[in-house]
Design a protein around this motif. Structure first.
Motif, mmCIF file in Angstrom:
data_model
loop_
_atom_site.group_PDB
_atom_site.id
_atom_site.type_symbol
_atom_site.label_atom_id
_atom_site.label_comp_id
_atom_site.label_asym_id
_atom_site.label_seq_id
_atom_site.Cartn_x
_atom_site.Cartn_y
_atom_site.Cartn_z
ATOM 1 N N GLU A 23 23.114 57.913 59.486
ATOM 2 C CA GLU A 23 24.365 58.538 59.056
ATOM 3 C C GLU A 23 25.145 57.617 58.124
ATOM 4 N N LYS A 24 25.116 56.343 58.388
ATOM 5 C CA LYS A 24 25.768 55.378 57.503
ATOM 6 C C LYS A 24 25.141 55.434 56.111
ATOM 7 N N LYS A 25 23.817 55.564 56.072
ATOM 8 C CA LYS A 25 23.122 55.664 54.787
ATOM 9 C C LYS A 25 23.536 56.927 54.037
ATOM 10 N N ALA A 27 26.336 58.614 54.428
ATOM 11 C CA ALA A 27 27.733 58.474 54.015
ATOM 12 C C ALA A 27 27.842 57.622 52.756
ATOM 13 N N THR A 28 27.064 56.542 52.689
ATOM 14 C CA THR A 28 27.081 55.679 51.503
ATOM 15 C C THR A 28 26.619 56.436 50.273
ATOM 16 N N ILE A 82 26.471 65.070 56.638
ATOM 17 C CA ILE A 82 26.530 63.610 56.707
ATOM 18 C C ILE A 82 26.276 63.112 58.123
ATOM 19 N N ALA A 83 26.925 63.742 59.109
ATOM 20 C CA ALA A 83 26.845 63.250 60.479
ATOM 21 C C ALA A 83 27.124 64.382 61.443
ATOM 22 N N LYS A 103 34.891 57.350 63.186
ATOM 23 C CA LYS A 103 33.576 57.225 62.553
ATOM 24 C C LYS A 103 33.725 56.950 61.056
ATOM 25 N N LEU A 104 34.613 57.682 60.396
ATOM 26 C CA LEU A 104 34.815 57.494 58.961
ATOM 27 C C LEU A 104 35.357 56.104 58.653
ATOM 28 N N ARG A 107 32.665 53.115 61.267
ATOM 29 C CA ARG A 107 31.218 53.094 61.023
ATOM 30 C C ARG A 107 30.886 53.222 59.546
ATOM 31 N N PHE A 108 31.644 54.068 58.832
ATOM 32 C CA PHE A 108 31.341 54.293 57.419
ATOM 33 C C PHE A 108 32.165 53.413 56.495
#
Length: 441
Positions: A23-25, A27-28, A82-83, A103-104, A107-108
């Motif tokens: 999910e981080k990927k 979001a990026t 995204i997640a 999370k935004l 984590r992101f």
């Protein structure tokens, strides 16, 4: 060697462990500081009694008597997933918002985004919590009760909508916010028609109860019995606020509350979008477009629950496997979302729609482009190929296979393989696949 059931479960455990990283990927790749982020919640019913996440709650699938599992989906402004977060079925939608903000931010690593949620999601308590992060913006809508409040206090002047369908205003009840008042005449006509249909259906049902009461001559129907029947009717059609009624033993009378109906009719076709964003950051038109983008999340839920991805039935029991299953479905939708984009010229899709969403009238219903109309009329693409649905295109591509040949009489003879050349439709689909945005950090 075929995969065993244990292998599949191990794969799901492996996937769930890596969900935060994946999910981080995403979001990026798809989000930036200042991006619109869409968020909505849905649920699916659960057939079984062993999963602790399966609890009774607000079921959106219309399947009565079964527990549900709730999940919240984050997407970018175009609806690209995204997640996803999974919750117990008795979790209230608004209570999930804080998790998404954390999370935004954490984590992101995004300190400045604009969260878009419907009026049932971004309630006032949730907005108050968001204000603890001044850089986090939001867009939502006012409830019908709040809109009536604006009208009653005089802040909302309906005459301003005589010549415009979008008017920006402010109210002391919403300090530091901008309010976009929208009027859609087609929606007004639809609400008027629907209300009149419901009023007529309610009157017909109440008239039927009156006849039942009048037929009971020897043993009068009690007031309690009558009230029970009336309550069922008013509950079924949700018209209790528009009817006055008097009940006694053996007697029922009712009438429309004309003044209330007229007051409600004044707001037909009117809705109000509210935001924390300044006009310099987001115009009134873009604010309304941003709110309407939530339809893209609803489309994601339809795909997840429909024939494309089949999020249900959920065949897992543990608190780890169910989230892994739903995350896997989200990743499948991520692939489908991109495929639908690049294959839009071959599908019954408006390939100009993503661009038109940013330019069209933010209030009026959308119109399809000339190219989309031509595809629907002729059932042919601009290249003269037969227009496909997503399912039929996948089926056509699946028909192309590598064939292994050998001599039937001599099983020890050499074999060779042959792949048939692609059809024009398949060749075009492969060509468009080269446009997939698979590169990126």
């Amino acid at each position: 060697m075929e995969a065993t059931e244990d292998d599949l479960y191990q794969a799901m455990d492996w996937l769930l462990e890596r969900q935060p990283r994946i999910e981080k990927k995403l979001a990026t790749r798809h989000l930036r500081e200042g991006s619109l982020v869409l968020y909505d919640v849905s649920s699916s019913y659960y057939e079984g009694h062993h999963c602790p996440l399966a609890q009774y709650g607000h079921d959106r699938d219309g399947k009565k008597g079964l527990p549900i599992i709730v999940y919240g989906l984050l997407t970018d402004g175009d609806g690209c997933p995204i997640a996803v977060e999974v919750y117990a079925g008795n979790t209230g939608d608004p209570t999930t918002v804080v998790d998404q903000v954390n999370k935004l931010r954490e984590r992101f690593g995004l300190s400045r985004v604009v969260l878009v949620g419907d009026r049932g999601m971004l309630t006032q308590p949730q907005l108050d919590k968001l204000k603890a992060h001044p850089q986090m913006g939001w867009i939502t809508a006012l409830t019908s009760v709040a809109i009536r409040g604006l009208l009653a206090e005089g802040s909302l002047q309906l005459s301003l909508l005589d010549e415009k369908n979008l008017v920006e205003m402010q109210s002391p009840d919403y300090p530091g916010e901008r309010l976009m008042v929208c009027y859609n005449p087609l929606l007004a006509e639809e609400r008027k028609r629907k209300r009149e249909d419901l009023l007529s259906a309610t009157e017909k049902a109440l008239a039927g109860i009156v006849k039942q009461v009048e037929r009971r001559k020897k043993k009068l129907m009690t007031a309690t019995e009558i009230a029970f029947k009336v309550g069922k009717v008013l509950g079924r059609y949700k018209m209790g606020k528009h009817f006055a009624h008097q009940i006694e033993d053996g007697k029922l009378s009712w009438s429309r509350r004309v003044e209330r109906i007229e007051q409600e009719a004044k707001l037909d076709g009117i809705y109000v979008i509210r935001t924390s964003e300044t006009a310099e950051r987001l115009s009134a038109a873009d604010t309304v477009r941003g709110y309407k983008s939530l339809a893209q999340v609803e489309r994601a839920f339809r795909s997840l629950k429909g024939l494309d991805l089949l999020i249900r039935p959920i065949r897992h029991r543990t608190e780890e496997r169910v989230p892994a299953h739903i995350f896997l479905c989200m990743l499948a939708y991520y692939v489908e979302w991109h495929l639908r984009r690049v294959w839009a010229p071959l599908l019954f899709e408006d390939e100009e729609l993503p661009k038109r969403r940013q330019q069209r009238d933010p209030v009026l219903p959308p119109s399809i482009s000339e190219s989309a109309q031509a595809k629907k009329l002729t059932h042919q693409t601009a290249d003269g190929l037969p227009v496909q649905s997503f399912a039929t295109l996948l089926s056509d591509l699946a028909s192309r296979a590598r064939v292994t040949y050998s001599l039937k009489a001599d099983k020890s003879s050499p074999t060779f393989q042959q792949v048939p050349p692609p059809t024009p439709l398949q060749a075009k689909a492969y060509e468009l696949l080269n446009l997939l945005p698979v590169a990126g950090n």
